[in-house]
Design a protein around this motif. Sequence first.
Motif, short mmCIF file in Angstrom:
data_model
loop_
_atom_site.label_atom_id
_atom_site.label_comp_id
_atom_site.label_asym_id
_atom_site.label_seq_id
_atom_site.Cartn_x
_atom_site.Cartn_y
_atom_site.Cartn_z
N LEU A 34 0.84 -1.20 0.00
CA LEU A 34 0.00 0.00 0.00
C LEU A 34 0.88 1.25 0.00
CD1 LEU A 34 -3.25 0.96 1.32
CD2 LEU A 34 -1.37 2.19 2.36
N LEU A 35 1.90 1.26 0.84
CA LEU A 35 2.78 2.44 0.87
C LEU A 35 3.49 2.63 -0.46
CD1 LEU A 35 4.38 2.29 4.44
CD2 LEU A 35 2.38 3.58 3.68
N GLN A 36 3.88 1.55 -1.09
CA GLN A 36 4.52 1.66 -2.40
C GLN A 36 3.54 2.19 -3.45
OE1 GLN A 36 5.89 -2.39 -2.51
NE2 GLN A 36 7.91 -1.85 -1.67
N SER A 87 8.84 6.75 5.11
CA SER A 87 7.89 5.80 5.70
C SER A 87 8.14 4.39 5.18
CB SER A 87 6.45 6.22 5.39
OG SER A 87 6.16 7.46 5.99
N ILE A 88 8.40 4.28 3.89
CA ILE A 88 8.71 2.96 3.31
C ILE A 88 10.01 2.43 3.88
CG2 ILE A 88 9.38 1.79 1.17
CD1 ILE A 88 7.25 3.57 -0.23
N GLU A 89 10.99 3.28 3.99
CA GLU A 89 12.28 2.87 4.56
C GLU A 89 12.10 2.37 6.00
OE1 GLU A 89 16.25 5.26 5.82
OE2 GLU A 89 15.62 5.53 3.73
N THR A 90 11.29 3.05 6.77
CA THR A 90 11.01 2.64 8.14
C THR A 90 10.32 1.27 8.16
OG1 THR A 90 10.84 4.91 8.93
CG2 THR A 90 9.74 3.22 10.26
N CYS A 91 9.33 1.09 7.30
CA CYS A 91 8.59 -0.17 7.26
C CYS A 91 9.46 -1.35 6.86
CB CYS A 91 7.42 -0.07 6.30
SG CYS A 91 6.06 0.87 7.00
N GLU A 92 10.41 -1.10 6.00
CA GLU A 92 11.27 -2.19 5.53
C GLU A 92 12.18 -2.72 6.64
OE1 GLU A 92 12.95 -0.35 2.03
OE2 GLU A 92 11.39 -1.22 0.76
N LYS A 93 12.29 -1.99 7.74
CA LYS A 93 13.11 -2.45 8.87
C LYS A 93 12.38 -3.46 9.74
CE LYS A 93 15.49 1.97 9.13
NZ LYS A 93 15.71 3.18 9.92
N PHE A 94 11.05 -3.56 9.58
CA PHE A 94 10.24 -4.43 10.41
C PHE A 94 9.98 -5.76 9.72
CE2 PHE A 94 9.12 -0.18 11.90
CZ PHE A 94 9.23 -0.34 13.27
N HIS A 95 9.84 -6.79 10.53
CA HIS A 95 9.47 -8.11 10.03
C HIS A 95 8.03 -8.36 10.43
CE1 HIS A 95 13.55 -9.02 8.88
NE2 HIS A 95 13.94 -8.53 10.03
#
Length: 125
Positions: A34-36, A87-95
């Motif tokens: 969704l963010l993408q 925001s996408i960069e932040t999300c990519e840090k989470f599993h």
Amino acid sequence: MDTDYIIITNNPFVASEYGEDHLVDYQEESFISLLQRVQRLVYEGHELLSHPLSGSVKPKETLYKSVLIAKKVAGLDLPSLKLIDNSIETCEKFHYKEETNEKNLEDMRFVDYTLISSAIASADV
């Protein structure tokens, strides 16, 4: 209701609650997808009207997200671009873990609905 914004969401509850009176772009997809999708719309010239990571809910704690963007395509808005990229960069840090408990999914949908409802109320003023 004719609004100046589009609700981008992966939350079926938001789509059903706002779909008749608002312009809703609903797709069944992951949080990061969704963010993408929002990022692509920002690159096309839509401005972000709500924060992609609003609320105190960490991206890994929910599967649902709704974001407001301007309906009008006005050219690349650099603050919106920076915000969605970060925001996408932040999300990519989470599993992420898959959630199958319907009660938990219902709670996640309701929290997202509450957050976007607040943003919609502000946008409608």
